[in-house]
Design an enzyme around this catalytic site. Structure first.
Site, PDB file in Angstrom:
ATOM      1  N   HIS A   1       0.832  -1.009   0.002  1.00  0.00           N
ATOM      2  CA  HIS A   1       0.056   0.187  -0.035  1.00  0.00           C
ATOM      3  C   HIS A   1       0.910   1.107  -0.073  1.00  0.00           C
ATOM      4  O   HIS A   1       2.107   0.985  -0.073  1.00  0.00           O
ATOM      5  CB  HIS A   1      -0.884   0.131   1.178  1.00  0.00           C
TER       6      HIS A   1
ATOM      7  N   HIS B   1       1.539   3.883   1.996  1.00  0.00           N
ATOM      8  CA  HIS B   1       2.269   4.580   3.083  1.00  0.00           C
ATOM      9  C   HIS B   1       3.473   4.569   2.929  1.00  0.00           C
ATOM     10  O   HIS B   1       4.397   3.655   2.705  1.00  0.00           O
ATOM     11  CB  HIS B   1       1.941   3.727   4.672  1.00  0.00           C
TER      12      HIS B   1
ATOM     13  N   ASP C   1       6.142   4.773   4.990  1.00  0.00           N
ATOM     14  CA  ASP C   1       7.037   3.677   5.911  1.00  0.00           C
ATOM     15  C   ASP C   1       7.383   2.492   5.107  1.00  0.00           C
ATOM     16  O   ASP C   1       8.306   1.631   5.156  1.00  0.00           O
ATOM     17  CB  ASP C   1       6.998   3.351   7.184  1.00  0.00           C
ATOM     18  N   HIS C   2       6.608   2.057   3.973  1.00  0.00           N
ATOM     19  CA  HIS C   2       6.518   0.882   3.032  1.00  0.00           C
ATOM     20  C   HIS C   2       7.399   1.344   1.833  1.00  0.00           C
ATOM     21  O   HIS C   2       7.575   0.467   0.771  1.00  0.00           O
ATOM     22  CB  HIS C   2       5.388   0.127   2.787  1.00  0.00           C
TER      23      HIS C   2
ATOM     24  N   HIS D   1      -6.881  -2.324   6.271  1.00  0.00           N
ATOM     25  CA  HIS D   1      -6.168  -1.292   6.899  1.00  0.00           C
ATOM     26  C   HIS D   1      -6.847  -0.122   7.493  1.00  0.00           C
ATOM     27  O   HIS D   1      -6.226   0.983   7.928  1.00  0.00           O
ATOM     28  CB  HIS D   1      -4.911  -1.080   6.095  1.00  0.00           C
TER      29      HIS D   1
ATOM     30  N   ASP E   1       0.142  -4.311   6.556  1.00  0.00           N
ATOM     31  CA  ASP E   1      -0.750  -3.486   7.771  1.00  0.00           C
ATOM     32  C   ASP E   1      -2.123  -3.900   7.412  1.00  0.00           C
ATOM     33  O   ASP E   1      -2.692  -4.015   6.341  1.00  0.00           O
ATOM     34  CB  ASP E   1      -0.428  -2.037   7.346  1.00  0.00           C
TER      35      ASP E   1
ATOM     36  N   HIS F   1       6.858  -5.575  11.679  1.00  0.00           N
ATOM     37  CA  HIS F   1       6.441  -4.234  11.496  1.00  0.00           C
ATOM     38  C   HIS F   1       5.737  -3.929  12.661  1.00  0.00           C
ATOM     39  O   HIS F   1       4.418  -3.986  12.966  1.00  0.00           O
ATOM     40  CB  HIS F   1       4.970  -4.323  10.334  1.00  0.00           C
TER      41      HIS F   1
END
Length: 336
Positions: free
Chosen positions: A92, A94, A96-97, A186, A210, A274
């Site tokens: 997805h 976000h 941090d990914h 999520h 997530d 995570h």
């Protein structure tokens, strides 16, 4: 000259060079199936836990699921050249990914022992993936122009071959390795969000990424060899001083709910990655690990390991778990 370079890139991708077929694989039974946690953290800056990224080595294939902060550093520690990654998968959008994606893409192109990629970087993911592939070259156009002229790097190596899917199903199949995307929950505003199941040699690894508690994960991971799930824990006192942390917690899975998923899915081994943890100093500590384990055990009694960066899982008749130092942490045998 730079316009010609961009034309070359577009032509290369349109010709489908990234869809080149590898030669027939050797017997699958002779080939490894290994998963390494490259980043097990969250957006919290932490040198011990980079943000989310997982390496899957299955036979001849080397795959990345998410490209969080520090992915190139961890691959360097493992001695794996960036050019050797066959494909990368985004769960997805976000940050941090994804913050490691520009680094992986650009650094893998450099004419070095750890780079020297000369074919397009394969990138798979849901809506937003094509935009990444379109705008990254625009953002780094000057760097690309300079290196094309100064270092005579090939245009193909900086091309991005993006594959965007809209629905669950098989998204990649090569050398006996199959990758299936499945939807996860999520939160209502974070769509699309997908997890991936990687199957090879009769075994499967499930990486939901997530998600809140989701029965679709249970269905996908039932009797999996390895289920790698996220976990979230935030101190109540911290939420009193920062109420917005409740919004974070609402989008993730508590240890108790993760334990419910493990109990229903019954994987050979469950593992956490995570870690979305705000606990006594806003970081994952030994005391936080113990509390996560304790809470999980209220709903799950099976094999469980709390992941750390560079923890690896060798999957065969047994699953052997090793730490960053290469020492064995645990071994899980076959199901009865």
């Amino acid at each position: 000259m730079f316009k010609k370079f961009l034309t070359d890139v577009c032509v290369a991708v349109s010709l489908g060079l990234a869809a080149m077929t590898a030669s027939s694989p050797a017997l699958a039974s002779e080939q490894p199936f290994k998963v390494t946690l490259l980043g097990t953290g969250s957006p919290i800056p932490n040198p011990d836990r980079f943000s989310q990224s997982i390496l899957v080595e299955a036979g001849k294939q080397k795959l990345l699921v998410d490209l969080g902060r520090g992915v190139t550093v961890r691959l360097g520690q493992l001695g794996i050249p960036l050019r050797d990654i066959n494909a990368s998968f985004v769960t997805h959008m976000h940050s941090d990914h994804l913050t490691g994606l520009p680094d992986f893409w650009l650094t893998g192109w450099l004419p070095t022992s750890f780079g020297s990629r000369e074919t397009p970087m394969k990138l798979y993911g849901p809506k937003g993936t094509r935009e990444l592939a379109e705008y990254l070259p625009k953002a780094f156009a000057e760097d690309i122009r300079i290196r094309t002229v100064d270092e005579e790097l090939r245009a193909l190596g900086i091309a991005i071959d993006a594959h965007e899917f809209k629905a669950p199903g098989v998204v990649y199949e090569q050398d006996g390795v199959k990758v299936v995307a499945f939807e996860t929950d999520h939160g209502p505003e974070i769509k699309p969000s997908f997890g991936y199941t990687i199957s090879f040699n009769g075994r499967k690894v499930v990486i939901p990424s997530d998600s809140r508690y989701d029965e679709r994960i249970v269905a996908e991971a039932r009797n999996a060899d390895l289920l790698i799930h996220e976990v979230a824990m935030i101190d109540a006192d911290l939420m009193k001083t920062n109420p917005r942390l409740q919004n974070v917690l609402n989008h993730h899975t508590s240890p108790e709910d993760a334990g419910r998923i493990f109990s229903q899915a019954k994987p050979r081994l469950a593992a956490y990655s995570h870690f979305v943890v705000f606990h006594r100093g806003e970081g994952v500590t030994a005391s936080a690990d113990r509390e996560i384990d304790r809470l999980t055990r209220t709903t799950y009694k099976g094999p469980l390991v709390l992941g750390h960066d560079l923890m690896a899982f060798d999957i065969g008749d047994s699953i052997t778990v090793t730490g960053a130092d290469g020492k064995t942490i645990m071994s899980v045998g076959s199901k009865p």
